[in-house]
Design a protein around this motif. Sequence first.
Motif, PDB file in Angstrom:
ATOM      1  N   SER A   1      -6.387   2.841  41.078  1.00  0.00           N
ATOM      2  CA  SER A   1      -6.004   1.500  41.559  1.00  0.00           C
ATOM      3  C   SER A   1      -5.847   1.528  43.081  1.00  0.00           C
TER       4      SER A   1
ATOM      5  N   THR B   1       2.972  -0.066  55.990  1.00  0.00           N
ATOM      6  CA  THR B   1       2.093  -1.217  56.253  1.00  0.00           C
ATOM      7  C   THR B   1       2.585  -2.006  57.462  1.00  0.00           C
TER       8      THR B   1
ATOM      9  N   SER C   1       5.596  -5.162  53.327  1.00  0.00           N
ATOM     10  CA  SER C   1       5.819  -3.725  53.394  1.00  0.00           C
ATOM     11  C   SER C   1       7.161  -3.372  52.764  1.00  0.00           C
TER      12      SER C   1
ATOM     13  N   TYR D   1       1.382  -1.597  44.848  1.00  0.00           N
ATOM     14  CA  TYR D   1       2.484  -0.995  44.088  1.00  0.00           C
ATOM     15  C   TYR D   1       2.240  -1.219  42.607  1.00  0.00           C
TER      16      TYR D   1
HETATM   17  C1  LIG Z   1       5.740   3.234  42.771  1.00  0.00           C
HETATM   18  C2  LIG Z   1       4.535   3.279  43.642  1.00  0.00           C
HETATM   19  C3  LIG Z   1       3.333   2.767  43.150  1.00  0.00           C
HETATM   20  C4  LIG Z   1       2.162   2.796  43.946  1.00  0.00           C
HETATM   21  N1  LIG Z   1       0.994   2.340  43.407  1.00  0.00           N
HETATM   22  C5  LIG Z   1      -0.141   2.431  44.149  1.00  0.00           C
HETATM   23  C6  LIG Z   1      -1.396   2.009  43.618  1.00  0.00           C
HETATM   24  O1  LIG Z   1      -1.491   1.560  42.468  1.00  0.00           O
HETATM   25  N2  LIG Z   1      -2.502   2.116  44.414  1.00  0.00           N
HETATM   26  C7  LIG Z   1      -2.450   2.623  45.676  1.00  0.00           C
HETATM   27  O2  LIG Z   1      -3.479   2.691  46.348  1.00  0.00           O
HETATM   28  N3  LIG Z   1      -1.259   3.024  46.216  1.00  0.00           N
HETATM   29  C8  LIG Z   1      -0.123   2.953  45.494  1.00  0.00           C
HETATM   30  N4  LIG Z   1       1.063   3.364  46.033  1.00  0.00           N
HETATM   31  C9  LIG Z   1       1.085   3.886  47.409  1.00  0.00           C
HETATM   32  C10 LIG Z   1       1.541   2.851  48.428  1.00  0.00           C
HETATM   33  O3  LIG Z   1       0.717   1.705  48.401  1.00  0.00           O
HETATM   34  C11 LIG Z   1       1.490   3.479  49.833  1.00  0.00           C
HETATM   35  O4  LIG Z   1       2.434   4.503  49.901  1.00  0.00           O
HETATM   36  C12 LIG Z   1       1.719   2.485  50.942  1.00  0.00           C
HETATM   37  O5  LIG Z   1       1.418   3.091  52.176  1.00  0.00           O
HETATM   38  C13 LIG Z   1       3.149   1.965  50.990  1.00  0.00           C
HETATM   39  O6  LIG Z   1       3.262   0.967  51.971  1.00  0.00           O
HETATM   40  P1  LIG Z   1       4.657   0.484  52.585  1.00  0.00           P
HETATM   41  O7  LIG Z   1       5.313   1.710  53.205  1.00  0.00           O
HETATM   42  O8  LIG Z   1       4.296  -0.516  53.610  1.00  0.00           O
HETATM   43  O9  LIG Z   1       5.481  -0.087  51.478  1.00  0.00           O
HETATM   44  C14 LIG Z   1       2.228   3.338  45.260  1.00  0.00           C
HETATM   45  C15 LIG Z   1       3.444   3.828  45.749  1.00  0.00           C
HETATM   46  C16 LIG Z   1       4.589   3.804  44.967  1.00  0.00           C
HETATM   47  C17 LIG Z   1       5.869   4.355  45.523  1.00  0.00           C
END
Ligand SMILES: Cc1cc2nc3c(=O)[nH]c(=O)nc-3n(C[C@H](O)[C@H](O)[C@H](O)COP(=O)(O)O)c2cc1C
Length: 161
Positions: A94, A14, A9, A53
Amino acid sequence: MSVNVIFGSDAGATKAVAARIAKRVQGKAIDVAKATTADFESCSLLILGSPTYGAGDLQTDWEFGGLDKLAAANIAGKTVALFGTGDQASYPDSFVDAMGLLYDQVIAKGAVVVGFTETAGYDYTASKAERDGKFVGLALDEDGESSKSDKRITAWISQLL
Ligand SMILES: Cc1cc2nc3c(=O)[nH]c(=O)nc-3n(C[C@H](O)[C@H](O)[C@H](O)COP(=O)(O)O)c2cc1C
């Protein structure tokens, strides 16, 4: 049954989901950055989770170190379930791709993946986390549809147990 929920995360979404899942199954949530190879092995149900990401990539701690720990673990025949967090409105091409990457890894290691879910009810264009028209695990959108997560988690856990 002992359950380890190993997650990566960046921003905390997550991690929070992993804690919610672990609480519901009386399991242990473990950050992949701190996980040992034994953490992947020493449970009867292994749950792995990652946000997506970049252009459909795994979270950094999975990419750099986490996958190596997973590769070193003996999970042949082990029951594994997967979850992914993503943002279908911002990244419709994606959506939760990383969950599909984890799927390929654990299948290659001979694990048995349970907890496939229906894609109906989501709004996205493409996802590498689909196999035969289903998600390979639990797909959550904490950015745009967090109000639906509780129901999705509950249904998924009852499917697993
Ligand atoms: C730079 C960036 C790229 C991301 N790319 C994707 C992606 O390709 N597909 C998707 O489903 N979510 C994407 N996300 C959304 C993140 O997966 C989502 O916000 C997730 O909840 C973040 O989890 P975390 O807070 O545990 O890091 C992206 C977010 C960011 C900031």
